[in-house]
Design a protein around this motif. Sequence first.
Motif, PDB file in Angstrom:
ATOM      1  N   THR A 490       0.817  -1.220   0.000  1.00  0.00           N
ATOM      2  CA  THR A 490       0.000   0.000   0.000  1.00  0.00           C
ATOM      3  C   THR A 490       0.846   1.263   0.000  1.00  0.00           C
ATOM      4  N   ASP A 491       2.119   1.151   0.389  1.00  0.00           N
ATOM      5  CA  ASP A 491       3.024   2.317   0.387  1.00  0.00           C
ATOM      6  C   ASP A 491       4.033   2.257  -0.758  1.00  0.00           C
ATOM      7  N   THR A 492       3.861   1.297  -1.659  1.00  0.00           N
ATOM      8  CA  THR A 492       4.807   1.131  -2.773  1.00  0.00           C
ATOM      9  C   THR A 492       4.319   1.894  -3.993  1.00  0.00           C
ATOM     10  N   GLU A 493       5.165   2.780  -4.501  1.00  0.00           N
ATOM     11  CA  GLU A 493       4.812   3.535  -5.703  1.00  0.00           C
ATOM     12  C   GLU A 493       5.192   2.747  -6.946  1.00  0.00           C
ATOM     13  N   ALA A 494       4.270   2.679  -7.908  1.00  0.00           N
ATOM     14  CA  ALA A 494       4.527   1.945  -9.150  1.00  0.00           C
ATOM     15  C   ALA A 494       3.483   2.343 -10.183  1.00  0.00           C
ATOM     16  N   ASP A 495       3.718   1.882 -11.412  1.00  0.00           N
ATOM     17  CA  ASP A 495       2.740   2.091 -12.479  1.00  0.00           C
ATOM     18  C   ASP A 495       1.790   0.894 -12.444  1.00  0.00           C
ATOM     19  N   TRP A 496       0.779   0.974 -11.590  1.00  0.00           N
ATOM     20  CA  TRP A 496      -0.104  -0.159 -11.339  1.00  0.00           C
ATOM     21  C   TRP A 496      -0.962  -0.516 -12.547  1.00  0.00           C
ATOM     22  N   SER A 497      -1.158   0.406 -13.465  1.00  0.00           N
ATOM     23  CA  SER A 497      -1.957   0.094 -14.657  1.00  0.00           C
ATOM     24  C   SER A 497      -1.253  -0.927 -15.542  1.00  0.00           C
ATOM     25  N   HIS A 498       0.089  -1.028 -15.410  1.00  0.00           N
ATOM     26  CA  HIS A 498       0.838  -2.026 -16.164  1.00  0.00           C
ATOM     27  C   HIS A 498       1.106  -3.292 -15.342  1.00  0.00           C
ATOM     28  N   ILE A 499       1.126  -3.150 -14.022  1.00  0.00           N
ATOM     29  CA  ILE A 499       1.413  -4.299 -13.160  1.00  0.00           C
ATOM     30  C   ILE A 499       0.173  -5.163 -12.981  1.00  0.00           C
TER      31      ILE A 499
END
Length: 576
Positions: A490-499
């Motif tokens: 929940t605190d990890t920044e990422a491009d979630w639309s690709h993950i």
Amino acid sequence: MKSGYWTREFIAGLFHLITPYWNSEEKKSARLYLAGIITLTIAAVYMTLLLNEWFNSFYSALQNYDSGAVYSGLLRFTGLAFAHIAFAVYSYYLQQRLALRWRKWMTKNYLAKWTGQQMYYRLEMFSQGTADNPDQRISEDINLFTARTLSFMSGLLRSATTIVCFIFVLWNLSEVLSFSAAGQEIHIYGYLVWTALAYSVLGTWITHKVGHRLVSLNYLQQKLEADFRFSMVRLRETAESVAFYNGAAKEEAFLSNRFMTLLRNTLFIIKKQKQLSWLTNSYAQIAIIFPFVVAVPRYLSQNISLGGLMQIANCFGKVQDAMSYFVDVYASLAEWQSCAERLLSFDKHIEAIEKETEEKSGNLVREETPDRLRLTDITISVPAMDENKRTREIISSASCSIKAGEHVILKGPSGSGKSTLLRTLAGFWPYVKGHISMPAPSEMMFIPQKPYIPMGTSAEAASYPLETADKEILSPLLVECGLSHLMEKTDTEADWSHILSLGEQQKLAFVRVFLRKPKWVFLDEATSAMDEETEEKMYRLLTALPGTTVISIGRRSTLDKWHDRVLRIENGKLIG
């Protein structure tokens, strides 16, 4: 607007671009900055005037071998040069600071225009590609426009002040030029001034004739650069889909074609700049020797000293330089003009869509009713994508009523207007007429087939568009919706639309619904990427929310059991 020329339309548009900032809430500080730039620029020009006088005394001292006067002159030069440098540096510094403040203000206003009234959506859907690359216009064009505008204004001020200061000096340094022509004795006063003026006007005219096409070429270049960059970004964002289609070769060919088009236009610009460079460099080199050619006869006849010759040459150079300002900056001016035209065309498209939306919205009456959604004689159209901007009706004279707490599913063939009806209810489809009564926007939530997943942490993605929910509230919902693997991220920044897969993204959209608990939920194929078991779980949780009205679009028969009634769109009619 005809690129390359300062038409009345362009000048009026330029005035519209420039003036708002100077009359805004920042006008006091902006005008103070501008006053400082003007003061320092004039001071720098005055130092140049004093340095011009220094030329006469210093070179005369050298000619007379007056060592005391030479050393005194060097000391005076040091003081004048330092003052000139200080004024020029701080003028430039204030100019850069003002450009930054102006850019910040313009960017904020353009972002408000672009994001307000779903303009980002309307431009993409209804401008038919004419308002291309708004991101580039806001990020790059505004930056270039503000910086170059102040630079040109400063340069014009410097040139105008130089002309005013030096032209009188040059006039006084000019002897009367006398000659006979056709039996008449002709006397020309201030001939050095007229010579500098003629040389500058001729150079400016030739430069414009050679370089005016650079405006249209630069305009096109900015579009081609943005299109090429956008195509690569699009490939990156849709990488998995392209990979499944094994479309690498096709994408490479497409990108290469766009790049070659860009290169061809770049080559045209290089060739045109080569021609312009020949002209401006020749003009600059001739300008070095030209004043000596004009004034050296007086020196050789011993009418002036070496110091006088150097003063004339320097003064002539300053006047000619100032009068030739547009020759020196023509290439930059062409780039700036194309940039201004892109911003003006962007404004024009926004205004056109706002006007069309306002006209169309006059055909639709909306009112708030907390316990019912009622459509009365609703007709929905779509643009026909032709030059006449005609529309085509897809739903005609539709009427229905849905009470609070009902669960309704909307069905119909592909392209029948189901999603467009949801866009109408959401308030961003303009081609509608009739009457709509529905709850307040704060009580409604719309879930598209492909949810928007912002960059950031998974907690921010799950809470969008609200403030980030606490982990204690969010974690149970993630588990309930089958996203327990995100609990530790929940605190990890990422491009979630690709993950995340599309199915996981759709589950994340349901997490948002359960966080917000709206009274009315509209779902457009919101479970299309889920398996039937997960779909059943999501709808069980959704329909269990007390007092929630559910309106779904879906093709699966498995959805029917979660809804009380069916609405159908057939042949442009709403039935049920």
